[in-house]
Design an enzyme around this catalytic site. Structure first.
Site, PDB file in Angstrom:
ATOM      1  N   CYS A 102       0.826  -1.203   0.000  1.00 56.16           N
ATOM      2  CA  CYS A 102       0.000   0.000   0.000  1.00 56.16           C
ATOM      3  C   CYS A 102       0.862   1.256   0.000  1.00 56.16           C
ATOM      4  CB  CYS A 102      -0.897  -0.009   1.236  1.00 56.16           C
ATOM      5  SG  CYS A 102      -1.830   1.509   1.393  1.00 56.16           S
ATOM      6  N   CYS A 162      -0.528   6.334   6.958  1.00 56.18           N
ATOM      7  CA  CYS A 162      -1.902   6.045   7.359  1.00 56.18           C
ATOM      8  C   CYS A 162      -2.019   5.500   8.776  1.00 56.18           C
ATOM      9  CB  CYS A 162      -2.514   5.084   6.344  1.00 56.18           C
ATOM     10  SG  CYS A 162      -4.055   4.367   6.849  1.00 56.18           S
ATOM     11  N   CYS A 203      -2.883   0.039   9.120  1.00 54.46           N
ATOM     12  CA  CYS A 203      -2.337  -1.327   9.062  1.00 54.46           C
ATOM     13  C   CYS A 203      -0.989  -1.348   9.773  1.00 54.46           C
ATOM     14  CB  CYS A 203      -2.117  -1.748   7.616  1.00 54.46           C
ATOM     15  SG  CYS A 203      -3.641  -1.989   6.718  1.00 54.46           S
ATOM     16  N   CYS A 251      -7.569   1.729  -0.627  1.00 53.90           N
ATOM     17  CA  CYS A 251      -7.244   1.066   0.629  1.00 53.90           C
ATOM     18  C   CYS A 251      -7.213  -0.421   0.316  1.00 53.90           C
ATOM     19  CB  CYS A 251      -8.284   1.367   1.700  1.00 53.90           C
ATOM     20  SG  CYS A 251      -8.069   0.297   3.135  1.00 53.90           S
ATOM     21  N   GLN A 297     -20.210  -8.638  11.056  1.00 49.51           N
ATOM     22  CA  GLN A 297     -18.752  -8.870  11.037  1.00 49.51           C
ATOM     23  C   GLN A 297     -18.159  -8.326   9.738  1.00 49.51           C
ATOM     24  OE1 GLN A 297     -16.933  -9.988  13.444  1.00 49.51           O
ATOM     25  NE2 GLN A 297     -18.245 -11.203  14.782  1.00 49.51           N
ATOM     26  N   TYR A 339     -25.513 -11.011  23.084  1.00 49.53           N
ATOM     27  CA  TYR A 339     -24.883 -10.033  22.178  1.00 49.53           C
ATOM     28  C   TYR A 339     -25.021 -10.573  20.747  1.00 49.53           C
ATOM     29  CZ  TYR A 339     -22.571  -9.122  26.682  1.00 49.53           C
ATOM     30  OH  TYR A 339     -22.293  -8.912  28.005  1.00 49.53           O
ATOM     31  N   GLU A 343     -29.867  -8.845  22.532  1.00 48.90           N
ATOM     32  CA  GLU A 343     -29.069  -7.789  21.885  1.00 48.90           C
ATOM     33  C   GLU A 343     -29.650  -6.435  22.270  1.00 48.90           C
ATOM     34  OE1 GLU A 343     -26.459  -7.190  19.543  1.00 48.90           O
ATOM     35  OE2 GLU A 343     -27.226  -5.150  19.573  1.00 48.90           O
ATOM     36  N   ASP A 400     -20.804 -13.122  22.570  1.00 51.19           N
ATOM     37  CA  ASP A 400     -19.931 -12.439  21.609  1.00 51.19           C
ATOM     38  C   ASP A 400     -20.000 -10.937  21.896  1.00 51.19           C
ATOM     39  OD1 ASP A 400     -18.520 -11.589  19.413  1.00 51.19           O
ATOM     40  OD2 ASP A 400     -19.963 -12.269  17.919  1.00 51.19           O
ATOM     41  N   CYS A 412     -13.417 -10.066  20.473  1.00 51.32           N
ATOM     42  CA  CYS A 412     -12.525  -9.304  19.583  1.00 51.32           C
ATOM     43  C   CYS A 412     -11.464  -8.576  20.402  1.00 51.32           C
ATOM     44  CB  CYS A 412     -13.330  -8.323  18.733  1.00 51.32           C
ATOM     45  SG  CYS A 412     -14.309  -7.189  19.708  1.00 51.32           S
TER      46      CYS A 412
HETATM   47  N1  SAH Z   1     -22.832 -11.965  17.533  1.00 53.40           N
HETATM   48  C1  SAH Z   1     -23.041 -10.896  16.601  1.00 53.40           C
HETATM   49  C2  SAH Z   1     -22.693  -9.503  17.166  1.00 53.40           C
HETATM   50  C3  SAH Z   1     -21.412  -9.377  17.900  1.00 53.40           C
HETATM   51  S1  SAH Z   1     -20.862  -7.701  18.165  1.00 53.40           S
HETATM   52  C4  SAH Z   1     -22.283 -11.130  15.311  1.00 53.40           C
HETATM   53  O1  SAH Z   1     -21.358 -11.949  15.257  1.00 53.40           O
HETATM   54  O2  SAH Z   1     -22.632 -10.507  14.305  1.00 53.40           O
HETATM   55  C5  SAH Z   1     -21.450  -7.326  19.755  1.00 53.40           C
HETATM   56  C6  SAH Z   1     -22.914  -6.991  19.800  1.00 53.40           C
HETATM   57  O3  SAH Z   1     -23.221  -6.674  21.160  1.00 53.40           O
HETATM   58  C7  SAH Z   1     -23.347  -5.767  18.996  1.00 53.40           C
HETATM   59  O4  SAH Z   1     -24.419  -6.140  18.147  1.00 53.40           O
HETATM   60  C8  SAH Z   1     -23.795  -4.747  20.039  1.00 53.40           C
HETATM   61  O5  SAH Z   1     -24.872  -3.946  19.608  1.00 53.40           O
HETATM   62  C9  SAH Z   1     -24.210  -5.652  21.187  1.00 53.40           C
HETATM   63  N2  SAH Z   1     -24.162  -5.068  22.542  1.00 53.40           N
HETATM   64  C10 SAH Z   1     -23.313  -4.146  23.032  1.00 53.40           C
HETATM   65  N3  SAH Z   1     -23.532  -3.941  24.342  1.00 53.40           N
HETATM   66  C11 SAH Z   1     -24.547  -4.765  24.703  1.00 53.40           C
HETATM   67  C12 SAH Z   1     -25.226  -5.020  25.940  1.00 53.40           C
HETATM   68  N4  SAH Z   1     -24.892  -4.388  27.059  1.00 53.40           N
HETATM   69  N5  SAH Z   1     -26.216  -5.935  25.942  1.00 53.40           N
HETATM   70  C13 SAH Z   1     -26.566  -6.599  24.801  1.00 53.40           C
HETATM   71  N6  SAH Z   1     -25.963  -6.382  23.611  1.00 53.40           N
HETATM   72  C14 SAH Z   1     -24.967  -5.482  23.550  1.00 53.40           C
END
Ligand code: SAH
Length: 455
Positions: free
Chosen positions: A83, A89, A92, A165, A287, A316, A337, A385, A412
């Site tokens: 790049c 930048c 990366c 990019c 994602q 989540y 969520e 998640d 993550c």
């Molecule tokens: N499992 C999903 C999203 C993961 S990202 C996937 O793989 O696509 C994390 C998610 O948690 C997001 O959608 C965000 O809006 C949600 N989130 C953040 N804080 C939260 C909370 N306190 N309670 C419930 N969900 C929440």
């Protein structure tokens, strides 16, 4: 005799002086680390094994920062970054490092975090990419005052103009150039966040195999000459499927304001993932690396090992991607969520895929999970998640009190994963395995999926 007031600490390097040093290793944020007379210097864009001439730019008591002036002997791991914007930048951090070495580095980040912060000794596997470029399906670009587009310089809000990019779809470049031409042609003022004046804030683009959603965020109620802009953007590619105006009149760093108005095309973006089809609103999380997401979810589902007798709680859950994938083999799935649009998407996505054994609740996990458990919902398997800040004790306590046989934690952020993993291992769960998945090649970020089983 006066008592000693302690040791006088002398910093062995001086600011604005040059030194020759070997880069020993990488910090968790991707900076090279050199040591001069025991003093640690963080050196961005340096590669372990490089011998470099460096210039000290900042000295603190215990460590300092330096920049590479010349690479005297390159490390065998050093790669020429493809790049042209790499040096300025900062998006990366690892692009000068051979991809296999990047994977080793990420494995170590996960391993170290678990050991240091979670007291858990596990060696991660890592799943890398075959072609680690152009993998991102979401790009967000701010505009510079002259209407060009780019990225923020690291730790600043100065926009570095880009011509491409290497992480994004090549169509995004053409779309950004088109918006930029429009801004310049009609002298549309770019938003200035200090003065809180101007109109054009940023563009947010999401792509799938067959569609592109363009969201333009403005400080105002419309985009000047919007009809003409729509014509130019839709002429870029037949894949363009929606153009959305996002109204963001607040003094905020949030990428998008609350209100979306569809200017052209659909309100949502269609995608397929793990054999299911999805619709995604601009505010819903999705994602960013679809190729690796399939591998990540595949691993999460393999670890969850659900049978047709199992109730799964997916906390989540976003737009329900993991929930609906798990629903194929489970008795029932409950997804939780906080974002209302995401839950609407999740419910629609269940219908679209004729999945009848999944239900979704819109609430904060820390409120609804304890409530569901108190209401005698008894999950056999919990998948969580969370966002980067991880989960919290209310949610985790409720999970362990329900005694699921397996917990699959997708993360993550290795640091918050390690913190939460320690909580689980101190509350009758054993950490069985951890797999890192490289969702973000060339950056320091890494996703992990970890399995806990009930003692
Ligand atoms: N499992 C999903 C999203 C993961 S990202 C996937 O793989 O696509 C994390 C998610 O948690 C997001 O959608 C965000 O809006 C949600 N989130 C953040 N804080 C939260 C909370 N306190 N309670 C419930 N969900 C929440």
């Amino acid at each position: 005799m006066p008592k000693s007031k302690g040791l006088i600490f002398i910093i062995p390097v001086e600011k604005n002086h040059k030194y020759i040093a070997k880069i020993e290793t990488l910090s968790s944020d991707g900076n090279g680390i050199a040591r001069i007379c025991g003093y640690t210097l963080f050196v961005p864009q340096a590669v372990p094994g490089d011998e470099v001439e460096l210039l000290v730019v900042k000295t603190n008591k215990n460590y300092g920062y330096a920049k590479v002036m010349a690479v005297i002997t390159p490390s065998p791991m050093r790669k020429e970054p493809p790049c042209p914007h790499f040096a300025k930048c900062g998006g990366c951090q690892l692009m000068t490092i051979d991809y296999n070495a990047q994977l080793e580095f990420k494995k170590n980040i996960v391993r170290d975090a678990l050991l240091r912060l979670g007291k858990i000794d596990l060696t991660p596997d890592i799943i890398g990419m075959e072609y680690p470029f152009r993998y991102r399906n979401k790009m967000v670009f701010p505009f510079a005052p002259d209407g060009s587009w780019g990225f923020y310089r690291q730790r600043s809000h100065d926009v570095i103009p880009l011509t491409d990019c290497f992480l994004g779809d090549s169509l995004t470049t053409e779309i950004m150039n088109t918006i930029s031409i429009h801004i310049k042609k009609y002298n549309i003022p770019v938003y200035d966040e200090i003065a809180h004046k101007g109109v054009m804030r940023r563009a947010f683009l999401r792509t799938t195999e067959s569609e592109v959603m363009v969201v333009i965020s403005v400080n105002g109620d419309n985009i000047p000459k919007a009809d003409e802009l729509i014509k130019s953007i839709t002429a870029v590619s037949p894949k363009i499927s929606s153009i959305i105006l996002n109204i963001n009149k607040k003094r905020t760093n949030l990428v998008l304001g609350d209100k979306n108005v569809t200017l052209w095309g659909k309100d949502v973006l269609s995608a397929t993932l793990c054999g299911l089809s999805y619709e995604i609103s601009p505010h819903s999380f999705f994602q960013v690396n679809p190729i690796q997401t399939e591998k990540l979810y595949g691993k999460a589902i393999e670890l969850a090992d659900t049978t047709e007798n199992d109730t799964v709680l997916d906390i989540y859950c976003g737009i329900g991607t993991i929930s609906l994938t798990a629903a194929k083999t489970a008795k029932s799935v409950i997804g939780v969520e906080i974002v209302p649009e995401a839950i609407e998407n999740a419910k629609d996505n269940a219908k679209r895929n004729s999945i009848e054994n999944a239900e979704f609740y819109c609430s904060a996990a820390e409120d609804i999970v304890p409530q569901l458990i108190a209401d005698n919902i008894s999950p056999d398997i919990v998948i969580l998640d969370p966002p980067r800040k991880g989960s919290d004790e209310k949610t985790l306590s409720a999970i362990v009190s329900a005694k699921p046989k397996r917990i699959v934690y997708v993360s993550c952020n290795p640091a918050t994963l390690a913190r939460d993993a320690q909580f689980l291992t101190e509350n009758s769960y054993t950490a069985k395995s951890v797999t890192a998945v490289d969702m973000f090649p060339h950056t320091v970020h890494v996703e992990s999926v970890m399995l806990f089983v009930k003692d």
